[in-house]
Design an enzyme around this catalytic site. Structure first.
Site, PDB file in Angstrom:
ATOM      1  N   ALA A  84       0.974  -0.979   0.239  1.00 32.71           N
ATOM      2  CA  ALA A  84      -0.042   0.328  -0.085  1.00 32.71           C
ATOM      3  C   ALA A  84       0.698   1.421  -0.036  1.00 32.71           C
ATOM      4  O   ALA A  84       2.041   1.348   0.358  1.00 32.71           O
ATOM      5  CB  ALA A  84      -1.042   0.043   1.131  1.00 32.71           C
ATOM      6  N   GLY A 111       0.700  -5.087   0.495  1.00 32.29           N
ATOM      7  CA  GLY A 111      -0.311  -4.998  -0.291  1.00 32.29           C
ATOM      8  C   GLY A 111      -0.292  -5.768  -1.734  1.00 32.29           C
ATOM      9  O   GLY A 111      -1.344  -6.279  -2.057  1.00 32.29           O
ATOM     10  N   GLU A 119      -0.580  -9.233  -0.852  1.00 34.40           N
ATOM     11  CA  GLU A 119      -2.101  -8.885  -0.895  1.00 34.40           C
ATOM     12  C   GLU A 119      -3.003  -9.926  -1.749  1.00 34.40           C
ATOM     13  O   GLU A 119      -4.076 -10.603  -2.216  1.00 34.40           O
ATOM     14  CB  GLU A 119      -2.664  -8.001   0.245  1.00 34.40           C
ATOM     15  CG  GLU A 119      -1.749  -8.104   1.726  1.00 34.40           C
ATOM     16  CD  GLU A 119      -3.035  -6.832   2.597  1.00 34.40           C
ATOM     17  OE1 GLU A 119      -2.293  -6.253   2.370  1.00 34.40           O
ATOM     18  OE2 GLU A 119      -3.423  -7.465   3.563  1.00 34.40           O
ATOM     19  N   GLU A 128       4.755  -5.561   6.978  1.00 38.15           N
ATOM     20  CA  GLU A 128       3.430  -4.113   7.756  1.00 38.15           C
ATOM     21  C   GLU A 128       4.566  -4.097   9.168  1.00 38.15           C
ATOM     22  O   GLU A 128       3.976  -2.433   9.935  1.00 38.15           O
ATOM     23  CB  GLU A 128       1.771  -4.670   7.871  1.00 38.15           C
ATOM     24  CG  GLU A 128       1.416  -4.393   6.593  1.00 38.15           C
ATOM     25  CD  GLU A 128       1.311  -5.158   5.502  1.00 38.15           C
ATOM     26  OE1 GLU A 128       2.848  -6.309   5.586  1.00 38.15           O
ATOM     27  OE2 GLU A 128       0.877  -5.306   4.480  1.00 38.15           O
TER      28      GLU A 128
HETATM   29  N1  DAK Z   1       4.847   3.913  -0.913  1.00 38.21           N
HETATM   30  C1  DAK Z   1       5.044   4.630  -1.475  1.00 38.21           C
HETATM   31  N2  DAK Z   1       6.253   4.034  -1.972  1.00 38.21           N
HETATM   32  C2  DAK Z   1       7.008   3.426  -2.459  1.00 38.21           C
HETATM   33  C3  DAK Z   1       6.267   2.213  -1.875  1.00 38.21           C
HETATM   34  C4  DAK Z   1       5.449   1.922  -1.101  1.00 38.21           C
HETATM   35  N3  DAK Z   1       4.581   0.941  -0.251  1.00 38.21           N
HETATM   36  N4  DAK Z   1       7.946   1.324  -1.715  1.00 38.21           N
HETATM   37  C5  DAK Z   1       8.415   2.101  -2.361  1.00 38.21           C
HETATM   38  N5  DAK Z   1       8.355   3.613  -2.618  1.00 38.21           N
HETATM   39  C6  DAK Z   1       8.908   4.373  -3.736  1.00 38.21           C
HETATM   40  C7  DAK Z   1       9.898   4.805  -2.513  1.00 38.21           C
HETATM   41  O1  DAK Z   1       9.616   5.604  -1.575  1.00 38.21           O
HETATM   42  C8  DAK Z   1      11.059   5.533  -2.981  1.00 38.21           C
HETATM   43  O2  DAK Z   1      10.504   6.534  -3.864  1.00 38.21           O
HETATM   44  P1  DAK Z   1      11.411   8.048  -4.085  1.00 38.21           P
HETATM   45  O3  DAK Z   1      12.193   7.829  -2.516  1.00 38.21           O
HETATM   46  O4  DAK Z   1      12.054   7.699  -4.775  1.00 38.21           O
HETATM   47  O5  DAK Z   1      10.146   9.324  -4.480  1.00 38.21           O
HETATM   48  C9  DAK Z   1      10.491   4.047  -4.844  1.00 38.21           C
HETATM   49  O6  DAK Z   1       9.456   3.880  -4.367  1.00 38.21           O
HETATM   50  C10 DAK Z   1      12.575   3.582  -4.899  1.00 38.21           C
HETATM   51  O7  DAK Z   1      11.807   2.627  -3.461  1.00 38.21           O
HETATM   52  P2  DAK Z   1      13.531   3.094  -3.122  1.00 38.21           P
HETATM   53  O8  DAK Z   1      13.700   3.539  -3.107  1.00 38.21           O
HETATM   54  O9  DAK Z   1      13.183   2.433  -1.902  1.00 38.21           O
HETATM   55  O10 DAK Z   1      14.169   1.783  -3.619  1.00 38.21           O
HETATM   56  P3  DAK Z   1      14.755  -0.367  -3.562  1.00 38.21           P
HETATM   57  O11 DAK Z   1      15.373  -0.928  -4.341  1.00 38.21           O
HETATM   58  O12 DAK Z   1      15.765   0.717  -2.124  1.00 38.21           O
HETATM   59  O13 DAK Z   1      14.359  -0.580  -1.797  1.00 38.21           O
HETATM   60  C11 DAK Z   1      11.445  -1.593  -1.352  1.00 38.21           C
HETATM   61  C12 DAK Z   1      13.021  -0.946  -2.598  1.00 38.21           C
HETATM   62  C13 DAK Z   1      10.780  -2.450  -2.004  1.00 38.21           C
HETATM   63  C14 DAK Z   1      12.451  -2.554  -0.695  1.00 38.21           C
HETATM   64  C15 DAK Z   1      11.495  -0.544  -0.171  1.00 38.21           C
HETATM   65  O14 DAK Z   1      11.315   0.957  -1.456  1.00 38.21           O
HETATM   66  C16 DAK Z   1      10.363  -1.072   0.441  1.00 38.21           C
HETATM   67  O15 DAK Z   1      10.920  -1.270   1.328  1.00 38.21           O
HETATM   68  N6  DAK Z   1       9.585  -0.151   0.471  1.00 38.21           N
HETATM   69  C17 DAK Z   1       8.173  -0.239   1.376  1.00 38.21           C
HETATM   70  C18 DAK Z   1       7.692  -1.870   1.349  1.00 38.21           C
HETATM   71  C19 DAK Z   1       6.831  -2.061   2.369  1.00 38.21           C
HETATM   72  O16 DAK Z   1       7.185  -1.764   3.956  1.00 38.21           O
HETATM   73  N7  DAK Z   1       5.682  -2.352   2.038  1.00 38.21           N
HETATM   74  C20 DAK Z   1       4.333  -2.596   2.508  1.00 38.21           C
HETATM   75  C21 DAK Z   1       3.507  -1.400   2.478  1.00 38.21           C
HETATM   76  S1  DAK Z   1       2.368  -1.621   3.888  1.00 38.21           S
HETATM   77  C22 DAK Z   1      -4.429  -0.760   6.150  1.00 38.21           C
HETATM   78  C23 DAK Z   1      -4.399  -0.840   4.420  1.00 38.21           C
HETATM   79  C24 DAK Z   1      -3.556  -1.709   3.955  1.00 38.21           C
HETATM   80  C25 DAK Z   1      -2.607  -2.742   5.167  1.00 38.21           C
HETATM   81  C26 DAK Z   1      -2.169  -2.168   6.437  1.00 38.21           C
HETATM   82  C27 DAK Z   1      -3.116  -1.535   6.713  1.00 38.21           C
HETATM   83  N8  DAK Z   1      -5.154  -0.738   6.671  1.00 38.21           N
HETATM   84  C28 DAK Z   1      -6.103   1.011   6.248  1.00 38.21           C
HETATM   85  C29 DAK Z   1      -5.754  -0.852   7.734  1.00 38.21           C
HETATM   86  C30 DAK Z   1      -1.043  -2.179   4.328  1.00 38.21           C
HETATM   87  C31 DAK Z   1       0.149  -1.939   4.547  1.00 38.21           C
HETATM   88  C32 DAK Z   1       1.372  -2.000   3.364  1.00 38.21           C
HETATM   89  O17 DAK Z   1       1.301  -2.591   2.274  1.00 38.21           O
END
Ligand code: DAK
Length: 258
Positions: free
Chosen positions: A64, A109, A112, A132
């Site tokens: 997400a 997400g 998911e 998460e």
């Molecule tokens: N959201 C927004 N932007 C994201 C992103 C994300 N999930 N993942 C990556 N990006 C963006 C980065 O911020 C970066 O943007 P700029 O800085 O260039 O503007 C760009 O994509 C490239 O990412 P990185 O520079 O970080 O690239 P790397 O190769 O170094 O790293 C990575 C790749 C996938 C390991 C890293 O980007 C990362 O850890 N991303 C986040 C992964 C993550 O934590 N995903 C889970 C998200 S939480 C709920 C509803 C839904 C959910 C929970 C609760 N409710 C409403 C209750 C679900 C939550 C999730 O999905």
């Protein structure tokens, strides 16, 4: 609708939905969910399979959109979660088979989303996880439940508690993905699987999906009753007559989905 965050294409009877925000590694924001919802609603009867994948060469969907989520209130979080649940349930409830082509990061997400599809295939480059808890939340689009049903409690808890990003080989070992393909062969493989399914009776494939999906959440007796009903319904179809007549005449079946 003019899509800004997804691509939605047809390749014969196969639709391909690409989440396409490579700058954010295809993270799912509300606008993307609304476009996905629109695309799924617009599917016509001539579409017999759907492949879901990610744009660019790095990511399926990295979760997400954290930037969008970072400042929302609890009430907005509930809305956002409901939107995600709705879109993934729509995907799951399609009568046609759905295939996730996991071409890179499938995190949070993103995983998911893959779990909302019937079949998951991954590229060798894929990394999968539910990070998460590192953000102080839990999956909000059905991931805790779908992951548990697919992998069992212990593996699901391991992934949820540790937030580990596992590689494609490990994902195959634990049954999270069905096969691992070289990156440049992933779509070809998914299309070949879809093409194989397309040769079969569409009503039968839809019933098989329905009884597996609905039966999996019921006790064996009730689930087997669902199977009996699905089996019986198909005997009212032209496809059943055609499939069996074709077998007896030693010719390929020409299913019409009727
Ligand atoms: N959201 C927004 N932007 C994201 C992103 C994300 N999930 N993942 C990556 N990006 C963006 C980065 O911020 C970066 O943007 P700029 O800085 O260039 O503007 C760009 O994509 C490239 O990412 P990185 O520079 O970080 O690239 P790397 O190769 O170094 O790293 C990575 C790749 C996938 C390991 C890293 O980007 C990362 O850890 N991303 C986040 C992964 C993550 O934590 N995903 C889970 C998200 S939480 C709920 C509803 C839904 C959910 C929970 C609760 N409710 C409403 C209750 C679900 C939550 C999730 O999905």
């Amino acid at each position: 609708m003019d899509y800004q965050n997804i691509k939605f294409e047809k390749d014969g009877a196969i639709a391909i939905l690409t989440v396409d925000r490579p700058k954010a590694l295809n993270a799912l924001n509300s606008a993307t969910f609304h476009e996905m919802d629109h695309a799924l609603r617009s599917l016509k009867e001539d579409t017999r399979a759907l492949i879901v994948t990610g744009g660019g060469d790095k990511s399926f969907v990295a979760g997400a959109d954290i930037a969008e989520m970072s400042t929302i209130s609890a009430a907005q979080a509930r809305e956002f979660s409901a939107l995600g649940h709705h879109v993934f349930a729509s995907l799951e409830n399609l009568s046609i088979p759905t295939i996730a082509a996991v071409n890179g990061f499938a995190l949070g997400g993103g995983l998911e989303l893959a779990l909302g599809c019937d079949l998951i295939y991954a590229s060798e480059k894929a990394k999968l996880g539910v990070p998460e808890v590192t953000l102080g939340v839990i999956p909000g689009f059905g991931g805790t439940q779908r992951l548990t049903r697919l992998l069992g409690r212990a593996r699901a808890k391991e992934m949820l508690f540790t937030a580990d990003r596992i590689d494609a080989a490990k994902a195959k070992e634990i049954g999270l993905v069905l096969e691992v393909l070289p990156a440049d062969k992933l779509m070809e493989h998914c299309k070949a699987v879809a093409a194989k399914i397309l040769k079969n009776g569409p009503l039968a494939v839809a019933q098989a999906k329905r009884v597996v999906e609905y039966g999996a959440d019921q006790d064996l007796r009730a689930a087997n009753e669902l199977e009996r009903q699905g089996f019986a319904v198909l005997f009212g179809s032209e496809d059943q007559r055609e499939g069996m007549a074709a077998f007896l005449a030693k010719r390929p079946a020409n299913f019409q989905g009727k």
